[in-house]
Scaffold this motif. Structure first.
Motif, PDB file in Angstrom:
ATOM      1  N   LYS A  53     -22.554 -64.404  74.604  1.00 19.57           N
ATOM      2  CA  LYS A  53     -22.011 -63.409  73.478  1.00 19.57           C
ATOM      3  C   LYS A  53     -22.666 -63.777  72.073  1.00 19.57           C
ATOM      4  CE  LYS A  53     -17.696 -63.663  75.248  1.00 19.57           C
ATOM      5  NZ  LYS A  53     -16.271 -63.681  74.769  1.00 19.57           N
ATOM      6  N   SER A  54     -22.611 -62.752  71.446  1.00 23.82           N
ATOM      7  CA  SER A  54     -23.056 -63.110  69.998  1.00 23.82           C
ATOM      8  C   SER A  54     -22.394 -64.118  69.364  1.00 23.82           C
ATOM      9  CB  SER A  54     -22.968 -61.680  69.324  1.00 23.82           C
ATOM     10  OG  SER A  54     -23.408 -61.708  67.912  1.00 23.82           O
ATOM     11  N   GLY A  55     -23.182 -64.961  68.573  1.00 16.75           N
ATOM     12  CA  GLY A  55     -22.457 -66.086  67.831  1.00 16.75           C
ATOM     13  C   GLY A  55     -22.090 -67.178  68.530  1.00 16.75           C
ATOM     14  N   ILE A  56     -22.583 -67.373  69.959  1.00 13.61           N
ATOM     15  CA  ILE A  56     -22.003 -68.333  70.947  1.00 13.61           C
ATOM     16  C   ILE A  56     -23.012 -69.304  70.626  1.00 13.61           C
ATOM     17  CG2 ILE A  56     -23.349 -68.004  72.968  1.00 13.61           C
ATOM     18  CD1 ILE A  56     -19.701 -67.962  73.031  1.00 13.61           C
ATOM     19  N   GLY A  57     -24.100 -69.248  70.051  1.00 16.13           N
ATOM     20  CA  GLY A  57     -25.013 -70.657  69.815  1.00 16.13           C
ATOM     21  C   GLY A  57     -26.318 -70.558  70.771  1.00 16.13           C
ATOM     22  N   LYS A  58     -26.781 -69.370  70.817  1.00 20.51           N
ATOM     23  CA  LYS A  58     -28.332 -69.150  71.628  1.00 20.51           C
ATOM     24  C   LYS A  58     -29.443 -69.788  70.898  1.00 20.51           C
ATOM     25  CE  LYS A  58     -27.294 -64.913  72.920  1.00 20.51           C
ATOM     26  NZ  LYS A  58     -25.956 -64.897  71.862  1.00 20.51           N
ATOM     27  N   SER A  59     -29.328 -69.228  69.615  1.00 19.18           N
ATOM     28  CA  SER A  59     -30.492 -69.329  68.385  1.00 19.18           C
ATOM     29  C   SER A  59     -30.254 -70.633  68.229  1.00 19.18           C
ATOM     30  CB  SER A  59     -30.279 -68.500  67.573  1.00 19.18           C
ATOM     31  OG  SER A  59     -30.378 -67.094  67.722  1.00 19.18           O
ATOM     32  N   VAL A  60     -29.180 -71.217  67.987  1.00 17.46           N
ATOM     33  CA  VAL A  60     -28.810 -72.800  67.406  1.00 17.46           C
ATOM     34  C   VAL A  60     -29.698 -73.549  68.487  1.00 17.46           C
ATOM     35  CG1 VAL A  60     -27.381 -74.882  67.278  1.00 17.46           C
ATOM     36  CG2 VAL A  60     -26.811 -72.518  66.048  1.00 17.46           C
ATOM     37  N   LEU A  61     -29.444 -73.177  69.958  1.00 17.00           N
ATOM     38  CA  LEU A  61     -29.911 -74.156  70.759  1.00 17.00           C
ATOM     39  C   LEU A  61     -31.444 -74.154  70.924  1.00 17.00           C
ATOM     40  CD1 LEU A  61     -29.651 -75.604  73.491  1.00 17.00           C
ATOM     41  CD2 LEU A  61     -29.498 -73.612  74.677  1.00 17.00           C
ATOM     42  N   PHE A 102     -39.141 -65.526  66.626  1.00 21.25           N
ATOM     43  CA  PHE A 102     -37.978 -65.346  65.973  1.00 21.25           C
ATOM     44  C   PHE A 102     -37.050 -64.144  66.009  1.00 21.25           C
ATOM     45  CE2 PHE A 102     -40.029 -69.061  63.585  1.00 21.25           C
ATOM     46  CZ  PHE A 102     -38.839 -69.841  63.383  1.00 21.25           C
ATOM     47  N   GLN A 103     -35.668 -64.243  66.295  1.00 24.14           N
ATOM     48  CA  GLN A 103     -34.982 -63.003  66.266  1.00 24.14           C
ATOM     49  C   GLN A 103     -35.505 -62.268  64.864  1.00 24.14           C
ATOM     50  OE1 GLN A 103     -30.841 -64.312  66.751  1.00 24.14           O
ATOM     51  NE2 GLN A 103     -30.264 -62.260  67.182  1.00 24.14           N
ATOM     52  N   GLY A 104     -35.548 -60.977  65.044  1.00 26.30           N
ATOM     53  CA  GLY A 104     -36.247 -60.381  63.871  1.00 26.30           C
ATOM     54  C   GLY A 104     -37.876 -60.481  64.101  1.00 26.30           C
TER      55      GLY A 104
HETATM   56  N1  ATP Z   1     -27.490 -73.268  59.758  1.00 26.28           N
HETATM   57  C1  ATP Z   1     -26.149 -73.106  60.012  1.00 26.28           C
HETATM   58  N2  ATP Z   1     -25.159 -73.325  59.173  1.00 26.28           N
HETATM   59  C2  ATP Z   1     -23.894 -73.144  59.631  1.00 26.28           C
HETATM   60  N3  ATP Z   1     -23.564 -72.529  60.741  1.00 26.28           N
HETATM   61  C3  ATP Z   1     -24.504 -72.087  61.475  1.00 26.28           C
HETATM   62  C4  ATP Z   1     -25.945 -72.278  61.184  1.00 26.28           C
HETATM   63  N4  ATP Z   1     -26.665 -71.713  62.173  1.00 26.28           N
HETATM   64  C5  ATP Z   1     -25.735 -71.163  62.993  1.00 26.28           C
HETATM   65  N5  ATP Z   1     -24.462 -71.476  62.680  1.00 26.28           N
HETATM   66  C6  ATP Z   1     -23.389 -71.000  63.397  1.00 26.28           C
HETATM   67  O1  ATP Z   1     -23.304 -71.459  64.491  1.00 26.28           O
HETATM   68  C7  ATP Z   1     -22.765 -70.287  65.459  1.00 26.28           C
HETATM   69  C8  ATP Z   1     -23.926 -70.016  66.455  1.00 26.28           C
HETATM   70  O2  ATP Z   1     -24.971 -69.254  65.847  1.00 26.28           O
HETATM   71  P1  ATP Z   1     -26.239 -68.460  66.655  1.00 26.28           P
HETATM   72  O3  ATP Z   1     -26.941 -67.948  65.714  1.00 26.28           O
HETATM   73  O4  ATP Z   1     -26.830 -69.560  67.474  1.00 26.28           O
HETATM   74  O5  ATP Z   1     -25.542 -67.445  67.593  1.00 26.28           O
HETATM   75  P2  ATP Z   1     -26.201 -66.418  68.773  1.00 26.28           P
HETATM   76  O6  ATP Z   1     -25.679 -67.080  70.002  1.00 26.28           O
HETATM   77  O7  ATP Z   1     -27.797 -66.741  68.500  1.00 26.28           O
HETATM   78  O8  ATP Z   1     -25.775 -65.044  68.163  1.00 26.28           O
HETATM   79  P3  ATP Z   1     -26.546 -63.702  68.244  1.00 26.28           P
HETATM   80  O9  ATP Z   1     -26.664 -63.182  69.745  1.00 26.28           O
HETATM   81  O10 ATP Z   1     -25.692 -62.905  67.433  1.00 26.28           O
HETATM   82  O11 ATP Z   1     -27.929 -63.927  67.775  1.00 26.28           O
HETATM   83  C9  ATP Z   1     -22.469 -69.041  64.702  1.00 26.28           C
HETATM   84  O12 ATP Z   1     -21.049 -69.401  64.470  1.00 26.28           O
HETATM   85  C10 ATP Z   1     -23.029 -69.221  63.267  1.00 26.28           C
HETATM   86  O13 ATP Z   1     -22.377 -69.013  62.082  1.00 26.28           O
END
Ligand code: ATP
Ligand code: MG
Length: 259
Positions: A53-61, A102-104
């Protein structure tokens, strides 16, 4: 075989080498526990799609994989080396071996397509001969079918073309691993399919390994050898597209419902 368990470390794609190895990875931001206990591997020449799901942490990973975000704890090895232990020289080398889309689009709007593609080469500094650079740019643009766009500005390109230029810019350094962050988001179904087929073509042509983050089920179907679902900080499910789609576990199969 469908697995739904706390930690997924094994895989069944092939006997190739493991190029990305992640175990018990944790990352939180100010008490927001985004990655709680993530374990996964990627094999040589394998395409792994991550749903979630959106915001779950995929991009962070995937930002952790190239050292753009540092995890709090856990093991994270790329090509057998711990990313957190790398010095800046080693990180630079890592970022040439691991391409990040990158996303975008992240194209530089004030630069032509040619200049956008030159940029990673200039930063990398290993190739300086203008003729070789020109050859690499043309080659990369041929891969994405956009040689004619070489002198255009990003503003003159459609969304799908920008994505393809983004892929070309990443390919120019001939990365062994490519991380695609939502490569088809915002594109029409036909253009999405084109991008998905391009990802497949790159896997076949370069034997690259990839992680593809996508909400687009058609893209996942076309590109994946294996899929993972990230949920509440852990990898909750693993399997092929068909295995997960046809899972008896409604929680898993619900990710594949389009209505
Ligand atoms: N640099 C940061 N500082 C603080 N919080 C962050 C940072 N990067 C990500 N987050 C938080 O980590 C969580 C996961 O973000 P992420 O961007 O990984 O989601 P995602 O799964 O890629 O979502 P989407 O599908 O919308 O792209 C979010 O709550 C976001 O606010
Ligand atoms: Mg994201």
């Amino acid at each position: 075989m469908i697995e739904q368990k706390e930690n997924i470390i094994n895989n069944s794609f092939n006997n190739g080498e493991i190029v990305i190895e992640i175990e018990h990875l944790k990352k939180s931001f100010n008490g927001n526990n985004v990655l709680k206990d993530v374990s996964m591997t990627v094999n040589e020449s394998e395409n792994v799609v991550i749903l979630g799901k959106s915001g779950i942490g995929k991009s962070v990973l995937i930002k952790c994989i190239v050292g753009l975000i540092y995890p709090d704890s856990g093991l994270l090895k790329v090509f057998g080396k711990e990313v957190v232990a790398m010095n800046s020289r080693e990180l630079n080398i890592l970022r040439t071996r691991v391409g990040f889309i990158f996303q975008g689009n992240a194209l530089y709007d004030s630069m032509t397509v040619r200049e956008n593609l030159e940029f990673p080469l200039r930063r990398n500094k290993t190739i300086t001969d203008p003729q070789v650079i020109e050859g690499l740019i043309v080659d990369a643009l041929e891969n994405v079918g956009l040689v004619d766009a070489i002198d255009k500005m990003p503003s003159e390109l459609s969304g799908g073309m920008k994505k393809r230029i983004g892929v070309a810019r990443t390919l120019i350094l001939k990365p062994e691993i490519i991380l695609y962050d939502e490569p088809t988001t915002g594109l029409d179904p036909l253009t999405s399919r084109e991008i998905s087929n391009l990802i497949l073509k790159i896997q076949n042509k370069y034997k690259a390994s990839s992680i593809i983050i996508s909400h687009d089920l058609n893209c996942a179907k076309i590109t994946s050898n294996r899929m993972l679902i990230l949920h509440e900080g852990i990898m909750r499910a693993e399997g092929t597209f068909d295995e997960l789609k046809n899972s008896d576990d409604e929680w898993i199969s619900s990710y594949f419902k389009i209505d």
